[in-house]
Design a protein around this motif. Structure first.
Motif, PDB file in Angstrom:
ATOM      1  N   ILE A 198      -5.489  -4.883   0.238  1.00 52.30           N
ATOM      2  CA  ILE A 198      -6.923  -4.967   1.078  1.00 52.30           C
ATOM      3  C   ILE A 198      -6.378  -5.828   2.172  1.00 52.30           C
ATOM      4  N   VAL A 199      -6.624  -5.611   3.359  1.00 50.94           N
ATOM      5  CA  VAL A 199      -6.303  -6.605   4.367  1.00 50.94           C
ATOM      6  C   VAL A 199      -7.536  -6.490   5.334  1.00 50.94           C
ATOM      7  N   GLU A 200      -7.910  -7.522   5.907  1.00 48.24           N
ATOM      8  CA  GLU A 200      -9.127  -7.719   6.461  1.00 48.24           C
ATOM      9  C   GLU A 200     -10.278  -6.594   6.131  1.00 48.24           C
ATOM     10  N   GLY A 201     -10.352  -6.895   4.560  1.00 49.70           N
ATOM     11  CA  GLY A 201     -11.740  -6.136   4.201  1.00 49.70           C
ATOM     12  C   GLY A 201     -11.496  -4.522   3.831  1.00 49.70           C
ATOM     13  N   GLU A 202     -10.401  -4.033   4.376  1.00 52.07           N
ATOM     14  CA  GLU A 202     -10.041  -2.560   4.358  1.00 52.07           C
ATOM     15  C   GLU A 202      -8.658  -2.270   3.629  1.00 52.07           C
ATOM     16  N   ARG A 203      -8.556  -1.258   3.085  1.00 56.51           N
ATOM     17  CA  ARG A 203      -7.371  -0.549   2.525  1.00 56.51           C
ATOM     18  C   ARG A 203      -6.173  -0.486   3.376  1.00 56.51           C
ATOM     19  N   LEU A 204      -5.170  -1.139   3.347  1.00 56.56           N
ATOM     20  CA  LEU A 204      -3.971  -0.977   4.166  1.00 56.56           C
ATOM     21  C   LEU A 204      -3.214   0.390   4.026  1.00 56.56           C
ATOM     22  N   ALA A 205      -3.181   1.247   4.800  1.00 51.85           N
ATOM     23  CA  ALA A 205      -2.396   2.507   4.517  1.00 51.85           C
ATOM     24  C   ALA A 205      -2.364   3.212   5.770  1.00 51.85           C
ATOM     25  N   THR A 206      -1.198   4.185   5.764  1.00 54.69           N
ATOM     26  CA  THR A 206      -0.850   4.764   7.173  1.00 54.69           C
ATOM     27  C   THR A 206      -1.746   6.006   7.274  1.00 54.69           C
ATOM     28  N   ARG A 207      -2.385   5.869   8.500  1.00 53.23           N
ATOM     29  CA  ARG A 207      -3.459   7.027   8.694  1.00 53.23           C
ATOM     30  C   ARG A 207      -3.278   7.504  10.036  1.00 53.23           C
ATOM     31  N   VAL A 214      -1.947   7.698   3.716  1.00 54.02           N
ATOM     32  CA  VAL A 214      -0.889   7.634   2.942  1.00 54.02           C
ATOM     33  C   VAL A 214      -0.555   6.349   2.539  1.00 54.02           C
ATOM     34  N   PRO A 215      -0.409   5.816   1.090  1.00 55.61           N
ATOM     35  CA  PRO A 215      -0.311   4.446   0.658  1.00 55.61           C
ATOM     36  C   PRO A 215       0.885   3.852   1.347  1.00 55.61           C
ATOM     37  N   LEU A 216       0.587   2.484   1.604  1.00 54.09           N
ATOM     38  CA  LEU A 216       1.908   1.791   2.202  1.00 54.09           C
ATOM     39  C   LEU A 216       2.805   1.436   0.780  1.00 54.09           C
ATOM     40  N   SER A 217       3.998   1.815   0.879  1.00 56.89           N
ATOM     41  CA  SER A 217       4.970   1.887  -0.202  1.00 56.89           C
ATOM     42  C   SER A 217       6.266   1.315   0.149  1.00 56.89           C
ATOM     43  N   ILE A 218       6.414  -0.007   0.285  1.00 57.36           N
ATOM     44  CA  ILE A 218       7.599  -0.574   0.645  1.00 57.36           C
ATOM     45  C   ILE A 218       8.169  -1.425  -0.723  1.00 57.36           C
ATOM     46  N   ALA A 219       9.531  -1.413  -0.436  1.00 60.00           N
ATOM     47  CA  ALA A 219      10.142  -2.051  -1.572  1.00 60.00           C
ATOM     48  C   ALA A 219      10.523  -3.485  -1.209  1.00 60.00           C
ATOM     49  N   SER A 220      11.732  -3.784  -2.266  1.00 61.17           N
ATOM     50  CA  SER A 220      12.175  -5.178  -1.910  1.00 61.17           C
ATOM     51  C   SER A 220      11.929  -5.952  -0.502  1.00 61.17           C
ATOM     52  N   ASP A 221      11.402  -7.147  -0.333  1.00 60.01           N
ATOM     53  CA  ASP A 221      11.018  -7.495   1.176  1.00 60.01           C
ATOM     54  C   ASP A 221      11.539  -9.088   1.117  1.00 60.01           C
ATOM     55  N   GLY A 222      10.669  -9.827   0.553  1.00 57.56           N
ATOM     56  CA  GLY A 222      10.738 -11.388   0.452  1.00 57.56           C
ATOM     57  C   GLY A 222      12.063 -11.735  -0.234  1.00 57.56           C
ATOM     58  N   ILE A 223      12.760 -12.851   0.073  1.00 58.87           N
ATOM     59  CA  ILE A 223      13.938 -13.295  -0.551  1.00 58.87           C
ATOM     60  C   ILE A 223      13.879 -14.689  -0.420  1.00 58.87           C
ATOM     61  N   GLN A 336      -1.306  -2.304  13.695  1.00 59.15           N
ATOM     62  CA  GLN A 336      -0.478  -1.562  14.288  1.00 59.15           C
ATOM     63  C   GLN A 336      -1.182   0.082  14.595  1.00 59.15           C
ATOM     64  N   PRO A 337      -0.875   0.741  15.583  1.00 56.95           N
ATOM     65  CA  PRO A 337      -1.605   1.894  15.652  1.00 56.95           C
ATOM     66  C   PRO A 337      -1.386   3.019  14.386  1.00 56.95           C
ATOM     67  N   GLN A 338      -0.045   3.076  13.599  1.00 54.74           N
ATOM     68  CA  GLN A 338      -0.005   3.887  12.582  1.00 54.74           C
ATOM     69  C   GLN A 338      -0.946   3.827  11.442  1.00 54.74           C
ATOM     70  N   PHE A 339      -1.450   2.591  11.409  1.00 49.07           N
ATOM     71  CA  PHE A 339      -2.288   2.172  10.440  1.00 49.07           C
ATOM     72  C   PHE A 339      -3.926   2.431  10.801  1.00 49.07           C
ATOM     73  N   HIS A 340      -4.120   2.824  11.999  1.00 47.98           N
ATOM     74  CA  HIS A 340      -5.695   3.214  12.483  1.00 47.98           C
ATOM     75  C   HIS A 340      -5.557   4.353  13.371  1.00 47.98           C
ATOM     76  N   GLU A 341      -4.881   5.577  12.600  1.00 53.38           N
ATOM     77  CA  GLU A 341      -4.928   6.714  13.607  1.00 53.38           C
ATOM     78  C   GLU A 341      -4.606   6.609  14.955  1.00 53.38           C
ATOM     79  N   GLY A 342      -3.707   5.893  15.232  1.00 51.98           N
ATOM     80  CA  GLY A 342      -3.302   5.736  16.633  1.00 51.98           C
ATOM     81  C   GLY A 342      -3.571   4.712  17.426  1.00 51.98           C
TER      82      GLY A 342
END
Length: 365
Positions: A198-207, A214-223, A336-342
């Motif tokens: 939940i980012v800025e009050g809304e579910r973060l997903a590709t739209r 489409v749920p955001l599904s990203i693997a190992s990132d921070g290190i 970014q656009p991919q999360f907000h229908e362009g």
């Protein structure tokens, strides 16, 4: 209506804007001992004239030069495709991690690499092209940490933050250039399938218009590396958990998948993070992108919030500098656009911040 003050969410920590970016969107940041600040700008779709830069005379310029920042398909191992991370090591070299995957495409053959630039001469002194055995067709190289005490020339640890394949940790012998994968597809390097960001009050997903999110599904990132180099900390971007594993098991080139799997420690929830970092006092730092925050894990394992501010719109990369500050980029990634229908909802400038922590970087040499 009464003019009495109405309570509101409180801020934590004193953050200082260091630089404002009105052009390309930054992700990575690192600060050299001489104070120079280096950044990278992945080629995700915006115009990116150079993918690695340095702040100089009040502006960002290509580093080490424009030539290397202009990708040449005829010389994929020598020019930069799309850089996701930059890190200064204990030998005063800037390491550049090239995903070779512009717009998150399949990595270009022979182009995924680590490049070292000597910060005295500003010349490339090493280039390690990563093979198909470690950079899979689904791999997205994300972040990197170094221990120069291991082997003849040191080692690098890299996260594979694939969005459509297995995550994992890639280990690189900096002397020989050999590399190998560990924890590929392990639960600790994989997205948490129950995770709902939940980012800025809304579910973060590709739209996309007319399609289900489409749920955001990203693997190992921070290190991050512990101050003694014995422990590697890491986290999937699509998770709130922090994991650790002994580095001695990562350095074993033999197949020790059962042993290393059993040695992974789930350190519990820390918030949802993009970048991680550590300092020379044994503390670990984690962004919390759901709460516009940065948190610090004390040596006793307890978490303390050191930054909470509405201006921290997606804390991306964290970097401890020798001046006693933690630097971090806030790049509005989820706008970014991919999360907000362009629709592109980002508002320039993007910001590089810092906060005083009274500690130095982990430099293992």
């Amino acid at each position: 209506m009464s003019n009495d003050k109405i309570a509101t969410d409180r801020s934590i920590g004193s953050i200082e804007p260091v630089f404002r970016f009105f052009d390309a969107m930054p992700t990575g940041v690192t600060v050299a001992a001489d104070g120079r600040i280096f950044l990278n700008f992945p080629r995700w779709g915006d115009g990116v004239p150079f993918t690695v830069g340095v702040i100089q005379d009040g502006k960002v310029v290509a580093y080490p030069d424009q030539h290397i920042n202009t990708f040449d398909p005829a010389h994929p191992g020598e020019t930069l495709g799309s850089v996701q991370s930059v890190v200064v090591d204990a030998a005063n070299r800037l390491w550049i991690l090239d995903t070779a995957a512009p717009k998150f495409t399949t990595p270009l053959v022979g182009a995924a690499k680590l490049i070292a630039v000597d910060l005295v001469t500003n010349k490339v002194v090493k280039s390690i092209v990563l093979p198909a055995t470690t950079v899979l067709p689904t791999t997205y190289l994300n972040d990197v940490r170094f221990d120069l005490r291991k082997g003849k020339g040191g080692v690098a640890y890299i996260t594979d933050s694939s969005a459509n394949g297995p995550g994992g940790i890639i280990v690189v012998d900096l002397e020989s250039g050999n590399s190998w994968r560990k924890l590929t597809g392990h639960r600790s390097t994989s997205p948490d399938l129950s995770f709902v960001p939940i980012v800025e009050g809304e579910r973060l997903a590709t739209r996309e218009k007319g399609k289900a999110p489409v749920p955001l599904s990203i693997a190992s990132d921070g290190i991050a590396l512990s101050s003694d180099g014995r422990t590697l900390y890491y986290c999937p971007l699509s998770s709130r958990h922090l994991y650790s594993v002994p580095t001695e098991l990562l350095l074993d080139t033999a197949d020790n998948s059962k042993t290393i799997s059993e040695a992974v420690v789930d350190l519990g929830e820390k918030g949802a993070s993009d970048g991680l970092e550590s300092d020379d006092k044994g503390r670990v730092y984690a962004g919390d992108y759901e709460h516009n925050s940065i948190r610090q894990m004390q040596t006793n394992g307890e978490w303390k919030t050191i930054v909470h501010n509405p201006r921290v719109l997606w804390p991306d990369t964290l970097s401890v500098a020798s001046d006693g500050y933690l630097y971090f980029t806030a790049n509005q990634f989820p706008r970014q656009p991919q999360f907000h229908e362009g629709q592109d909802l980002r508002e320039k400038p993007y910001i590089l911040f810092r906060v005083k922590i009274d500690a130095g970087p982990v430099l293992l040499k």
